[in-house]
Motif scaffolding. Structure first.
Motif, short mmCIF file in Angstrom:
data_model
loop_
_atom_site.label_atom_id
_atom_site.label_comp_id
_atom_site.label_asym_id
_atom_site.label_seq_id
_atom_site.Cartn_x
_atom_site.Cartn_y
_atom_site.Cartn_z
N VAL A 1 -3.26 -2.12 -4.44
CA VAL A 1 -3.97 -2.68 -3.29
C VAL A 1 -2.97 -3.03 -2.19
O VAL A 1 -3.14 -2.66 -1.02
CB VAL A 1 -4.78 -3.93 -3.69
N PHE A 2 -1.90 -3.76 -2.56
CA PHE A 2 -0.91 -4.13 -1.55
C PHE A 2 -0.15 -2.90 -1.06
O PHE A 2 0.22 -2.83 0.12
CB PHE A 2 0.05 -5.18 -2.12
N THR B 1 -9.25 0.12 -6.41
CA THR B 1 -8.20 -0.24 -5.45
C THR B 1 -8.72 -0.18 -4.02
O THR B 1 -8.50 -1.09 -3.22
CB THR B 1 -6.99 0.72 -5.60
N ILE B 2 -9.42 0.91 -3.67
CA ILE B 2 -9.93 1.09 -2.30
C ILE B 2 -10.96 0.02 -1.97
O ILE B 2 -10.96 -0.55 -0.88
CB ILE B 2 -10.53 2.50 -2.13
N ILE B 3 -11.86 -0.27 -2.91
CA ILE B 3 -12.91 -1.27 -2.67
C ILE B 3 -12.28 -2.64 -2.42
O ILE B 3 -12.63 -3.35 -1.47
CB ILE B 3 -13.88 -1.34 -3.86
N ILE C 1 -10.46 -6.94 1.30
CA ILE C 1 -9.40 -7.86 1.77
C ILE C 1 -9.14 -7.66 3.26
O ILE C 1 -8.99 -8.62 4.02
CB ILE C 1 -8.11 -7.64 0.96
N MET C 2 -9.09 -6.39 3.72
CA MET C 2 -8.81 -6.12 5.12
C MET C 2 -9.94 -6.56 6.03
O MET C 2 -9.72 -6.92 7.18
CB MET C 2 -8.50 -4.63 5.31
N ILE C 3 -11.17 -6.55 5.51
CA ILE C 3 -12.31 -7.02 6.30
C ILE C 3 -12.30 -8.55 6.39
O ILE C 3 -12.52 -9.13 7.45
CB ILE C 3 -13.64 -6.53 5.68
N GLN D 1 -5.98 -10.26 9.69
CA GLN D 1 -4.63 -10.57 10.15
C GLN D 1 -3.56 -9.89 9.28
O GLN D 1 -2.39 -9.83 9.67
CB GLN D 1 -4.39 -12.09 10.16
N LEU D 2 -3.97 -9.39 8.10
CA LEU D 2 -3.02 -8.67 7.26
C LEU D 2 -2.66 -7.31 7.86
O LEU D 2 -1.65 -6.72 7.51
CB LEU D 2 -3.60 -8.45 5.86
#
Length: 425
Positions: free
Chosen positions: A23-24, A362-364, A369-371, A375-376
């Motif tokens: 994920v990261f 991983t994609i989900i 997280i990005m949604i 700010q990431l």
């Protein structure tokens, strides 16, 4: 498929750690691609706006806060007069980024839009307004860049010499044109009393995708902005306050050097004049500034891409090790499955499916997280092409996952049911 989930459940903590790493890694990879796309877009857009002309802007390279005084204004006026008198300078123009406030009721469709702002009036009551982003520019800046008109007309020379009590002609972006057509009038309102300050008359509509130079024109922040949700406004006679003058000429002033002139000599002379006037300004060609910014940004791209690759590599290396260890520790299980009809291809298919399940999870998780925490992201996803970058990141990670599955699959192809079922002495 049941066997795949059973196998993943048995290795749940290992799978969880692998997914976290991926994920990261995915977010970092997505950032690197977004940054690279941003650099390419910025160069393309700025080149499209100025062509191959020798257009230079005065960059406020001083890092501290510059005090805006009448003395500063006089120095800027002397500098601008000096630049305009240079026989090798064709145009001297300026712009500023701003916005106009209008009553929310004027556009019912935009009541829930991101353009809505809330401000306190003179009675300390909260009042809603629509803040329409805009770019104010003078005639020479307008002629210096390429502005594409979809319908209506562009700005004329006499449009830049009007008083605020007259209707100021403006050009609206593609999205704003859904609510305001050529001929319509937009009434600007004061954020305290609600009285009308200025009337803006729509005379044209920009082509979709029209861009303009944004940022504050310092060496580290040359940006480009999409004008689809913005308006283009000419400076009027009254746009001449101290702050406006400083922003226009001390931060966002540009000049175009005539073809055939000695560009370096012109820039050196103007920089020397800045120094003589004690102005912390420096002439920078837009094309040179793009190169400088891109060189600085490339370090961030490399850092993100390197970490992404390393995280993905080690997480997939762990997956491979886990599968290989599983084969060694569960020989009899694989042997029984093959004895009852399963082939090495069936077992290999299971391994690939495990990789796909891990990839999908991983994609989900990464997308969620990005949604939730945008700010990431180094750059916010605002354009359709940004989603293509997201898809490209998905494809890259998916391909890496499939490649990683080759090693255990090759090992499984060599399995023999008799060796698997043979008990160790």
């Amino acid at each position: 498929m049941r066997y795949v989930f059973k196998s993943l459940f048995v290795k749940k903590w290992f799978v969880l750690l692998t997914i976290i790493q991926m994920v990261f890694g995915f977010i970092l990879l997505n950032n690197a691609l977004l940054l690279n796309k941003s650099l390419i877009n910025r160069k393309t857009v700025v080149t499209g706006l100025i062509g191959n002309s020798n257009i230079v802007h005065l960059s406020n390279y001083y890092s501290g806060e510059t005090k805006k005084t009448e003395e500063m204004r006089n120095a800027l006026e002397q500098l601008i007069d000096y630049i305009k008198s240079n026989k090798d300078v064709e145009l001297v123009g300026s712009f500023k980024n701003g916005s106009i406030l209008i009553g929310e009721d004027d556009i019912k469709e935009l009541q829930n839009s991101y353009m809505t702002v809330e401000l306190y009036d003179e009675n300390n009551n909260m009042v809603k307004y629509l803040s329409l982003p805009g770019v104010f520019m003078d005639n020479e800046m307008y002629n210096m860049v390429k502005i594409n008109i979809k319908s209506g007309r562009g700005l004329r020379e006499d449009d830049f010499n009007l008083d605020k009590n007259l209707e100021i002609p403006i050009i609206v972006g593609e999205n704003i044109s859904k609510y305001y057509k050529p001929g319509d009038v937009i009434f600007e309102q004061n954020d305290t009393t609600g009285r009308v300050l200025t009337k803006y008359k729509v005379v044209g509509v920009l082509k979709q995708g029209q861009m303009f130079i944004g940022g504050d024109a310092t060496l580290s922040s040359l940006e480009v902005k999409n004008m689809d949700d913005a308006i283009l406004i000419p400076f009027s006679k009254e746009d001449n306050s101290l702050d406006d003058y400083f922003i226009r000429y001390g931060v966002n002033c540009s000049y175009k050097i005539r073809s055939g002139a000695n560009v370096s000599q012109v820039i050196d002379n103007i920089d020397k004049k800045c120094n003589d006037l004690n102005l912390t300004l420096k002439s920078v060609k837009y094309t040179d500034e793009i190169k400088e910014i891109n060189n600085l940004s490339n370090e961030g791209i490399f850092y993100n891409a390197f970490l992404a690759i390393m995280l993905t590599f080690f997480s997939l290396l762990g997956v491979i090790s886990s599968v290989m260890l599983s084969i060694l520790k569960n020989k009899e299980e694989y042997g029984i499955r093959m004895a009852v009809g399963a082939t090495t291809k069936d077992i290999s298919k299971g391994i690939v499916l495990e990789m796909i399940v891990i990839f999908i999870l991983t994609i989900i998780i990464a997308n969620t997280i990005m949604i939730l925490f945008p700010q990431l992201l180094a750059i916010q996803i605002t354009e359709k092409s940004d989603y293509l970058v997201f898809l490209l990141s998905c494809v890259i990670v998916f391909v890496i996952a499939l490649i990683a599955s080759i090693i255990p699959i090759k090992r499984i192809d060599k399995l023999d049911v008799r060796d698997l079922l043979r008990r160790d002495e």
